[in-house]
Design a protein around this motif. Structure first.
Motif, PDB file in Angstrom:
ATOM      1  N   GLU A 111       0.846  -1.183   0.000  1.00 11.68           N
ATOM      2  CA  GLU A 111       0.000   0.000   0.000  1.00 11.68           C
ATOM      3  C   GLU A 111       0.887   1.241   0.000  1.00 11.68           C
ATOM      4  OE1 GLU A 111      -0.902   0.876   4.713  1.00 11.68           O
ATOM      5  OE2 GLU A 111      -2.338  -0.362   3.601  1.00 11.68           O
ATOM      6  N   THR A 112       0.302   2.370  -0.331  1.00 12.27           N
ATOM      7  CA  THR A 112       1.028   3.642  -0.318  1.00 12.27           C
ATOM      8  C   THR A 112       0.669   4.407   0.948  1.00 12.27           C
ATOM      9  OG1 THR A 112       1.040   3.728  -2.731  1.00 12.27           O
ATOM     10  CG2 THR A 112       1.460   5.785  -1.560  1.00 12.27           C
ATOM     11  N   MET A 113       1.700   4.846   1.676  1.00  9.87           N
ATOM     12  CA  MET A 113       1.490   5.577   2.914  1.00  9.87           C
ATOM     13  C   MET A 113       1.159   7.039   2.630  1.00  9.87           C
ATOM     14  SD  MET A 113       4.854   3.910   4.755  1.00  9.87           S
ATOM     15  CE  MET A 113       4.647   4.767   6.321  1.00  9.87           C
ATOM     16  N   ASP A 114       0.742   7.759   3.662  1.00  5.98           N
ATOM     17  CA  ASP A 114       0.423   9.183   3.505  1.00  5.98           C
ATOM     18  C   ASP A 114       1.647   9.966   3.041  1.00  5.98           C
ATOM     19  OD1 ASP A 114      -2.150   8.690   4.324  1.00  5.98           O
ATOM     20  OD2 ASP A 114      -1.799   9.275   6.412  1.00  5.98           O
ATOM     21  N   SER A 115       2.837   9.477   3.394  1.00  7.74           N
ATOM     22  CA  SER A 115       4.076  10.153   2.989  1.00  7.74           C
ATOM     23  C   SER A 115       4.393   9.966   1.514  1.00  7.74           C
ATOM     24  CB  SER A 115       5.243   9.611   3.809  1.00  7.74           C
ATOM     25  OG  SER A 115       5.443   8.227   3.537  1.00  7.74           O
ATOM     26  N   GLY A 116       3.661   9.066   0.849  1.00 10.86           N
ATOM     27  CA  GLY A 116       3.931   8.756  -0.546  1.00 10.86           C
ATOM     28  C   GLY A 116       4.826   7.539  -0.728  1.00 10.86           C
ATOM     29  N   LYS A 117       5.423   7.062   0.346  1.00  9.07           N
ATOM     30  CA  LYS A 117       6.273   5.882   0.269  1.00  9.07           C
ATOM     31  C   LYS A 117       5.417   4.617   0.215  1.00  9.07           C
ATOM     32  CE  LYS A 117      10.327   7.684   2.719  1.00  9.07           C
ATOM     33  NZ  LYS A 117      11.260   7.452   3.854  1.00  9.07           N
ATOM     34  N   LYS A 118       5.940   3.612  -0.469  1.00  8.33           N
ATOM     35  CA  LYS A 118       5.252   2.329  -0.518  1.00  8.33           C
ATOM     36  C   LYS A 118       5.588   1.506   0.719  1.00  8.33           C
ATOM     37  CE  LYS A 118       4.944   2.136  -5.557  1.00  8.33           C
ATOM     38  NZ  LYS A 118       5.343   1.414  -6.797  1.00  8.33           N
ATOM     39  N   HIS A 119       4.686   0.618   1.038  1.00  7.25           N
ATOM     40  CA  HIS A 119       4.749  -0.106   2.314  1.00  7.25           C
ATOM     41  C   HIS A 119       4.341  -1.553   2.048  1.00  7.25           C
ATOM     42  CE1 HIS A 119       2.784  -0.540   6.581  1.00  7.25           C
ATOM     43  NE2 HIS A 119       3.980  -1.088   6.533  1.00  7.25           N
ATOM     44  N   LEU A 120       5.248  -2.491   2.287  1.00  8.68           N
ATOM     45  CA  LEU A 120       4.979  -3.919   2.101  1.00  8.68           C
ATOM     46  C   LEU A 120       4.533  -4.500   3.435  1.00  8.68           C
ATOM     47  CD1 LEU A 120       5.087  -6.531   0.411  1.00  8.68           C
ATOM     48  CD2 LEU A 120       7.536  -6.654   0.916  1.00  8.68           C
ATOM     49  N   ILE A 121       3.413  -5.167   3.448  1.00  7.34           N
ATOM     50  CA  ILE A 121       2.786  -5.654   4.681  1.00  7.34           C
ATOM     51  C   ILE A 121       2.545  -7.152   4.577  1.00  7.34           C
ATOM     52  CG2 ILE A 121       0.762  -5.458   6.198  1.00  7.34           C
ATOM     53  CD1 ILE A 121       0.332  -2.651   4.939  1.00  7.34           C
ATOM     54  N   LEU A 122       2.800  -7.861   5.663  1.00  9.77           N
ATOM     55  CA  LEU A 122       2.446  -9.270   5.762  1.00  9.77           C
ATOM     56  C   LEU A 122       1.490  -9.441   6.925  1.00  9.77           C
ATOM     57  CD1 LEU A 122       3.280 -12.009   4.347  1.00  9.77           C
ATOM     58  CD2 LEU A 122       4.580 -12.436   6.424  1.00  9.77           C
ATOM     59  N   GLU A 123       0.364 -10.078   6.666  1.00  6.63           N
ATOM     60  CA  GLU A 123      -0.658 -10.306   7.677  1.00  6.63           C
ATOM     61  C   GLU A 123      -0.939 -11.794   7.841  1.00  6.63           C
ATOM     62  OE1 GLU A 123      -3.373  -6.278   7.023  1.00  6.63           O
ATOM     63  OE2 GLU A 123      -4.081  -8.200   6.238  1.00  6.63           O
ATOM     64  N   LYS A 124      -1.252 -12.189   9.054  1.00  4.26           N
ATOM     65  CA  LYS A 124      -1.757 -13.525   9.350  1.00  4.26           C
ATOM     66  C   LYS A 124      -2.398 -13.487  10.726  1.00  4.26           C
ATOM     67  CE  LYS A 124      -0.566 -18.422   9.802  1.00  4.26           C
ATOM     68  NZ  LYS A 124       0.474 -19.452   9.687  1.00  4.26           N
ATOM     69  N   PRO A 125      -3.732 -13.745  10.764  1.00  2.38           N
ATOM     70  CA  PRO A 125      -4.690 -13.776   9.665  1.00  2.38           C
ATOM     71  C   PRO A 125      -4.980 -12.363   9.159  1.00  2.38           C
ATOM     72  CG  PRO A 125      -5.834 -13.966  11.747  1.00  2.38           C
ATOM     73  CD  PRO A 125      -4.366 -13.958  12.068  1.00  2.38           C
ATOM     74  N   ALA A 126      -5.915 -12.240   8.251  1.00  2.90           N
ATOM     75  CA  ALA A 126      -6.241 -10.944   7.664  1.00  2.90           C
ATOM     76  C   ALA A 126      -6.542  -9.929   8.759  1.00  2.90           C
ATOM     77  CB  ALA A 126      -7.438 -11.078   6.721  1.00  2.90           C
ATOM     78  N   GLY A 127      -5.913  -8.750   8.614  1.00  3.38           N
ATOM     79  CA  GLY A 127      -6.130  -7.687   9.581  1.00  3.38           C
ATOM     80  C   GLY A 127      -5.158  -7.681  10.737  1.00  3.38           C
ATOM     81  N   HIS A 128      -4.266  -8.673  10.816  1.00  2.00           N
ATOM     82  CA  HIS A 128      -3.282  -8.754  11.891  1.00  2.00           C
ATOM     83  C   HIS A 128      -1.889  -8.642  11.277  1.00  2.00           C
ATOM     84  CE1 HIS A 128      -6.855 -10.529  13.730  1.00  2.00           C
ATOM     85  NE2 HIS A 128      -6.293 -10.349  14.912  1.00  2.00           N
ATOM     86  N   GLN A 129      -1.298  -7.445  11.335  1.00  2.00           N
ATOM     87  CA  GLN A 129      -0.011  -7.208  10.696  1.00  2.00           C
ATOM     88  C   GLN A 129       1.128  -7.793  11.528  1.00  2.00           C
ATOM     89  OE1 GLN A 129       0.635  -3.152   9.470  1.00  2.00           O
ATOM     90  NE2 GLN A 129      -1.418  -2.948   8.600  1.00  2.00           N
ATOM     91  N   ASN A 130       2.027  -8.496  10.844  1.00  2.00           N
ATOM     92  CA  ASN A 130       3.180  -9.109  11.497  1.00  2.00           C
ATOM     93  C   ASN A 130       4.505  -8.579  10.972  1.00  2.00           C
ATOM     94  OD1 ASN A 130       1.698 -11.048  13.149  1.00  2.00           O
ATOM     95  ND2 ASN A 130       1.142 -11.995  11.199  1.00  2.00           N
TER      96      ASN A 130
END
Length: 349
Positions: A40-59
């Motif tokens: 996703e793209t952050m408010d700063s304009g930088k891209k952000h790689l996220i891994l979740e397990k389960p959905a909605g729980h960022q690790n």
């Protein structure tokens, strides 16, 4: 006093702009086991790689720009870190061989551009196939990797499983240390997933402690006595578990023997020769806890690490903590900050 940080995270510098490499990371996450990878793209304009397990729980969270050689060296200069050992944080549990090659090539480029201040570890799938072995040998022989990184477990399998033995025997033959990094969650993760700190900190402790325990009780170091594992997160607080898990024989006749009172000397031998500990952002653990770990496990078994860039502040805070707050001898401080890293990784410093 020289400072070596053995826990500086590495990702390809063009991860967010090179579609092939980015897809290599995104597509490797095992969706069938509930791992969700997205950008996703952050408010700063930088891209952000996220891994979740389960959905909605960022690790896991990776922010664009944090992994460049310039960012690493600037942080090291600010914190008073002279040298660093890089590793791919957590994601190597899934990466395919082609993506690993790209990761390793970029790590070697960063090492070259760092003018002797950064060192790499080999990121390779840990299965014993010839192509995987060739990549490991290429990393060590051609690219100058000073160690190899492994995840604590792969899928449901911890490193004591026989499936890893062909790969581990090659590592032993190459005489390089293993950094055993925690995974996003332990195999048994459902009891810790609901609360952020329990999931993102305690989950990693559970993963490390389980891995260390399985390695010690499996007898794998009898078969591969030359292996040296450096576990993150103080091995999951292993200093607090060692005596408990190797109980002394009872001085009374018991109706039932519920715990195995044998093997304590052998377990201690493995801890002496095969298991070492990454003091992952040590100031976070507390002065008394870290001093207890050093007293129990020995200063010669602990290495400084910051987990940069999870928090930029952890590197400087960690160095200041070890240098000025821990009540240990200067000889112990030197071992933790650089001596052990120089010895185990064979660093030319």
């Amino acid at each position: 006093m020289t400072v070596v940080d053995i826990n500086i995270h590495h990702l390809p510098e063009d991860l967010f702009t090179n579609e092939k490499i980015l897809n290599g990371f995104l597509d490797s996450a095992p969706r069938g086991f509930g791992e969700i990878a997205r950008v996703e793209t952050m408010d700063s304009g930088k891209k952000h790689l996220i891994l979740e397990k389960p959905a909605g729980h960022q690790n896991l969270n990776y922010v664009e720009g944090d992994y460049s050689v310039e960012a690493k060296l600037a942080a090291m200069d600010d914190a008073g870190v002279d040298y660093g050992v890089m590793r791919v944080p957590v994601w190597q549990e899934w990466l395919d061989l082609e993506t690993c090659r790209a990761v390793n090539d970029n790590a070697a480029e960063i090492v070259d551009r760092s003018e002797g201040r950064l060192f790499s570890t080999a990121c390779v799938p840990p299965w014993g196939g010839k192509e995987n072995i060739y990549e490991l040998e290429r990393c060590v022989g051609d690219l100058g990797a000073v160690g190899v990184q492994l995840a604590c477990h792969y899928g449901q399998l911890y490193l004591d499983d026989p499936v890893f033995e062909p790969y581990l025997k090659v590592i032993e033959k190459l005489d390089i240390p293993v950094i055993a990094h925690h995974t996003p969650l332990p195999v048994e993760w459902r009891s810790v997933v609901d609360y952020t700190n329990l999931r993102r900190e305690y989950g990693r402790i559970v993963d490390q402690a389980t891995a260390v325990g399985r390695e010690l009780f499996s007898g794998m170091f009898d078969r591969m006595p030359g292996l040296r594992f450096i576990h993150t997160m103080f091995g999951g607080n292993w200093f607090a578990n060692a005596e408990l898990l190797t109980p002394h024989a009872s001085n009374k006749k018991e109706a039932l023997t519920r715990l195995d009172p044998t093997g304590g000397e052998k377990i201690q031998s493995y801890l002496d020769h095969n298991i070492f500990f990454d003091m992952t952002h040590p100031h976070s653990w507390g002065k008394h806890q870290v001093e207890a770990a050093i007293k129990i496990g020995g200063a010669d078994h602990h290495l400084f690490g910051s987990s940069f860039p999870v928090f930029y502040s952890w590197m400087g805070q960690g160095v200041e903590f070890v240098q000025n707050e821990l009540e240990i001898s200067d000889a112990e401080r030197e071992l933790i900050l650089s001596g052990n890293a120089k010895r185990l990784f064979g660093l030319p410093i």
